[in-house]
Design a protein around this motif. Structure first.
Motif, PDB file in Angstrom:
ATOM      1  N   PHE A 111       0.348   8.731  12.389  1.00 16.21           N
ATOM      2  CA  PHE A 111       0.149   9.608  11.241  1.00 16.21           C
ATOM      3  C   PHE A 111      -0.871   9.050  10.257  1.00 16.21           C
ATOM      4  N   ASP A 112      -1.429   9.946   9.453  1.00 14.57           N
ATOM      5  CA  ASP A 112      -2.293   9.596   8.333  1.00 14.57           C
ATOM      6  C   ASP A 112      -1.542   9.950   7.066  1.00 14.57           C
ATOM      7  N   VAL A 113      -1.647   9.109   6.046  1.00 17.83           N
ATOM      8  CA  VAL A 113      -0.894   9.336   4.809  1.00 17.83           C
ATOM      9  C   VAL A 113      -1.779   9.052   3.592  1.00 17.83           C
ATOM     10  N   VAL A 114      -1.584   9.863   2.552  1.00 14.24           N
ATOM     11  CA  VAL A 114      -2.246   9.624   1.264  1.00 14.24           C
ATOM     12  C   VAL A 114      -1.161   9.581   0.185  1.00 14.24           C
ATOM     13  N   GLN A 115      -1.519   9.033  -0.985  1.00 14.44           N
ATOM     14  CA  GLN A 115      -0.581   9.017  -2.110  1.00 14.44           C
ATOM     15  C   GLN A 115      -1.038  10.055  -3.126  1.00 14.44           C
ATOM     16  N   ASP A 116      -0.075  10.760  -3.701  1.00 16.24           N
ATOM     17  CA  ASP A 116      -0.444  11.849  -4.618  1.00 16.24           C
ATOM     18  C   ASP A 116      -0.543  11.414  -6.075  1.00 16.24           C
ATOM     19  N   GLY A 117      -0.357  10.123  -6.337  1.00 13.58           N
ATOM     20  CA  GLY A 117      -0.468   9.641  -7.709  1.00 13.58           C
ATOM     21  C   GLY A 117       0.801   9.838  -8.516  1.00 13.58           C
ATOM     22  N   GLN A 118       1.820  10.428  -7.925  1.00 18.67           N
ATOM     23  CA  GLN A 118       3.082  10.651  -8.626  1.00 18.67           C
ATOM     24  C   GLN A 118       4.236  10.029  -7.867  1.00 18.67           C
TER      25      GLN A 118
END
Ligand SMILES: [Cu+2]
Length: 130
Positions: A111-118
């Motif tokens: 998987f690829d994952v990003v952080q939403d800043g929250q």
């Protein structure tokens, strides 16, 4: 914080759009987006930056649970170098809830994952590996 509101969904969608614009290098980040830029969560992203972090982490894991109502998947995942995360079991939000259709409990995934800043980790791509 776990509850995904309509607003949060909109902000996530907007974040993706802004990241795309950022990469294109066509316009600067709008000043009024400043409040969304702080990074939090598991990483040591200490200083909130003026620019959107578009860092994508890559991971491998095993599906532990799928929540069709919330659109989340719980994975026991290995280290995610881009964020300095070690392996753990945690719950991710799927950017594309339709991805759930292809997942089964016990399955091994990339998987690829990003952080939403929250504080939320958003999976942008996920697929079974065999
Ligand atoms: Cu984790």
């Amino acid at each position: 914080m776990k509850k995904i509101t309509k607003l949060t969904k909109r902000m996530i969608a907007l974040t993706g759009t802004l990241a795309a614009i950022f990469f294109a290098g066509t316009i600067a980040m709008a000043d009024d987006m400043g409040s969304m830029n702080g990074m939090s969560g598991m990483g040591d992203m200490s200083s909130p930056s003026k620019t959107m972090s578009a860092t994508v982490g890559h991971g491998k894991g095993v599906v532990k649970a799928i929540d069709h109502k919330k659109g989340t998947v719980t994975l026991k995942h290995g280290p995610i170098k881009a964020f300095g995360w070690s392996g753990m079991t945690m719950t991710f939000t799927l950017r594309h809830p339709s991805d759930m259709k292809t997942l089964k409990k016990g399955e091994h995934v990339d998987f690829d994952v990003v952080q939403d800043g929250q504080g939320a980790a958003i999976i942008t791509k996920i697929h079974p590996v065999h």
